[in-house]
Design a protein around this motif. Structure first.
Motif, short mmCIF file in Angstrom:
data_model
loop_
_atom_site.label_atom_id
_atom_site.label_comp_id
_atom_site.label_asym_id
_atom_site.label_seq_id
_atom_site.Cartn_x
_atom_site.Cartn_y
_atom_site.Cartn_z
N TYR A 62 3.93 8.34 1.14
CA TYR A 62 3.04 7.42 1.85
C TYR A 62 1.89 7.01 0.92
CZ TYR A 62 -0.28 5.63 5.26
OH TYR A 62 -1.17 4.84 5.94
N PRO A 97 -1.51 5.50 1.11
CA PRO A 97 -2.55 5.20 2.10
C PRO A 97 -3.33 3.92 1.81
CG PRO A 97 -3.20 7.07 0.77
CD PRO A 97 -1.78 6.76 0.41
N ARG A 155 2.87 12.71 4.46
CA ARG A 155 2.13 12.81 5.72
C ARG A 155 2.43 14.09 6.49
NH1 ARG A 155 3.34 6.81 7.77
NH2 ARG A 155 5.22 7.37 6.66
N GLU A 161 0.34 17.08 4.56
CA GLU A 161 -0.98 16.84 3.97
C GLU A 161 -1.77 18.14 3.85
OE1 GLU A 161 -3.15 13.06 5.14
OE2 GLU A 161 -1.63 13.20 6.72
#
Length: 114
Positions: free
Chosen positions: A65, A67, A97, A100
């Motif tokens: 991912y 961001p 994700r 994390e």
């Protein structure tokens, strides 16, 4: 644990992957997802290079991912992969994700093609 930075130009990578014979358009770098980490976690590539993330776990799914772009892959299950071609120079941080909290993150630095 952080792993050393890998720096390869597309031509050097193609030569490495093909045993020294660089083929046109053969510019793919693999990042392995294993033990809740990206290996290598820091990657420097030339513009136009494709990065392929491969889930090498036995039971865990991960994603990739970005961001800053609010974009990335779906969850990848063991032995699945996802690719992205980086055409623009820049720094592209990413993370998983679902993990994390395990600091599962990486960065792709794209430099102009030579």
């Amino acid at each position: 644990m952080r792993h050393p930075r890998l720096t390869l130009g597309a031509t050097a990578l193609a030569a490495l992957l093909t045993g020294g014979a660089a083929l046109a358009g053969d510019s793919v770098v693999e990042v392995e997802m294993l033990e809740y980490g990206y290996h290598p976690a820091e990657l420097e590539i030339e513009a136009g290079t494709t990065v392929r993330w491969v889930n090498a776990e036995k039971r865990t799914s991960h994603d990739i991912y970005f961001p800053e772009e609010d974009a990335g892959s779906e969850r990848l299950f063991p032995e699945e992969s996802w690719e992205r071609t980086f055409d623009e120079p820049g720094t592209y941080p990413y993370h998983c994700r679902p993990h994390e909290n395990r600091d599962m993150d990486g960065v792709v630095t794209v430099v102009p093609a030579e």
